[in-house]
Design a protein around this motif. Structure first.
Motif, PDB file in Angstrom:
ATOM      1  N   ILE A  25      34.534   7.936  64.469  1.00 17.01           N
ATOM      2  CA  ILE A  25      34.012   8.559  62.978  1.00 17.01           C
ATOM      3  C   ILE A  25      33.343   7.450  62.336  1.00 17.01           C
ATOM      4  N   GLU A  26      33.549   6.231  62.211  1.00 21.71           N
ATOM      5  CA  GLU A  26      32.764   5.259  61.359  1.00 21.71           C
ATOM      6  C   GLU A  26      31.384   5.197  61.943  1.00 21.71           C
ATOM      7  N   ALA A  27      31.290   5.095  63.223  1.00 21.89           N
ATOM      8  CA  ALA A  27      30.137   4.942  63.903  1.00 21.89           C
ATOM      9  C   ALA A  27      28.998   6.208  63.691  1.00 21.89           C
ATOM     10  N   LYS A  28      29.735   7.370  63.723  1.00 24.60           N
ATOM     11  CA  LYS A  28      28.823   8.544  63.270  1.00 24.60           C
ATOM     12  C   LYS A  28      28.521   8.608  61.803  1.00 24.60           C
ATOM     13  N   LEU A  29      29.380   8.287  61.131  1.00 25.29           N
ATOM     14  CA  LEU A  29      29.104   8.300  59.505  1.00 25.29           C
ATOM     15  C   LEU A  29      27.947   7.518  59.053  1.00 25.29           C
ATOM     16  N   ALA A  31      25.454   6.571  61.163  1.00 26.52           N
ATOM     17  CA  ALA A  31      24.250   7.429  61.485  1.00 26.52           C
ATOM     18  C   ALA A  31      23.937   8.364  60.339  1.00 26.52           C
ATOM     19  N   VAL A  32      24.875   9.160  60.049  1.00 23.15           N
ATOM     20  CA  VAL A  32      24.598  10.180  58.761  1.00 23.15           C
ATOM     21  C   VAL A  32      24.265   9.899  57.465  1.00 23.15           C
ATOM     22  N   ILE A  33      24.866   8.556  57.345  1.00 26.10           N
ATOM     23  CA  ILE A  33      24.296   7.733  55.875  1.00 26.10           C
ATOM     24  C   ILE A  33      22.932   7.170  56.109  1.00 26.10           C
ATOM     25  N   GLU A  34      22.739   7.016  57.010  1.00 26.79           N
ATOM     26  CA  GLU A  34      21.124   6.306  57.465  1.00 26.79           C
ATOM     27  C   GLU A  34      20.299   7.549  57.273  1.00 26.79           C
ATOM     28  N   SER A  35      20.551   8.622  58.059  1.00 30.21           N
ATOM     29  CA  SER A  35      19.715   9.897  57.880  1.00 30.21           C
ATOM     30  C   SER A  35      19.376  10.368  56.541  1.00 30.21           C
ATOM     31  N   ILE A  36      20.710  10.455  55.674  1.00 30.03           N
ATOM     32  CA  ILE A  36      20.542  10.774  54.473  1.00 30.03           C
ATOM     33  C   ILE A  36      19.662   9.904  53.656  1.00 30.03           C
ATOM     34  N   GLN A  37      19.774   8.759  53.787  1.00 26.49           N
ATOM     35  CA  GLN A  37      19.044   7.661  52.874  1.00 26.49           C
ATOM     36  C   GLN A  37      17.474   7.592  53.465  1.00 26.49           C
ATOM     37  N   ASN A  38      16.998   8.075  54.675  1.00 32.04           N
ATOM     38  CA  ASN A  38      15.583   8.181  55.081  1.00 32.04           C
ATOM     39  C   ASN A  38      15.183   9.498  54.863  1.00 32.04           C
ATOM     40  N   LEU A  39      15.832  10.583  54.060  1.00 31.30           N
ATOM     41  CA  LEU A  39      15.394  11.829  53.845  1.00 31.30           C
ATOM     42  C   LEU A  39      14.393  11.879  53.028  1.00 31.30           C
ATOM     43  N   PRO A  40      14.371  11.156  51.814  1.00 35.70           N
ATOM     44  CA  PRO A  40      13.436  11.349  50.942  1.00 35.70           C
ATOM     45  C   PRO A  40      11.949  11.003  51.387  1.00 35.70           C
ATOM     46  N   GLU A  41      11.985   9.974  52.315  1.00 32.50           N
ATOM     47  CA  GLU A  41      10.837   9.439  53.024  1.00 32.50           C
ATOM     48  C   GLU A  41      10.015  10.399  53.795  1.00 32.50           C
ATOM     49  N   ARG A  42      11.203  11.059  54.603  1.00 28.20           N
ATOM     50  CA  ARG A  42      10.420  12.227  55.537  1.00 28.20           C
ATOM     51  C   ARG A  42      10.022  13.255  54.724  1.00 28.20           C
ATOM     52  N   MET A  43      10.628  13.860  53.622  1.00 21.49           N
ATOM     53  CA  MET A  43      10.444  14.789  52.583  1.00 21.49           C
ATOM     54  C   MET A  43       9.000  14.646  52.287  1.00 21.49           C
TER      55      MET A  43
END
Length: 46
Positions: A25-29, A31-43
């Protein structure tokens, strides 16, 4: 002594499974944290 061996065998397996699942679960979390942090740049690109 037999009681201690019984206790370890009963508790040891669930502890091992819990540690394994928390590790996965830690490894998947991460990845989720990294995706959320990159979301503003992608938006901004939309």
């Amino acid at each position: 002594m037999h009681e201690m061996v019984s206790l370890i065998s009963e508790v040891g397996f669930p502890v091992a499974v819990t540690v394994f699942l928390l590790y996965r679960i830690e490894a998947k979390l991460d990845a989720v944290i990294e995706s959320i942090q990159n979301l503003p740049e992608r938006m901004k690109g939309i």
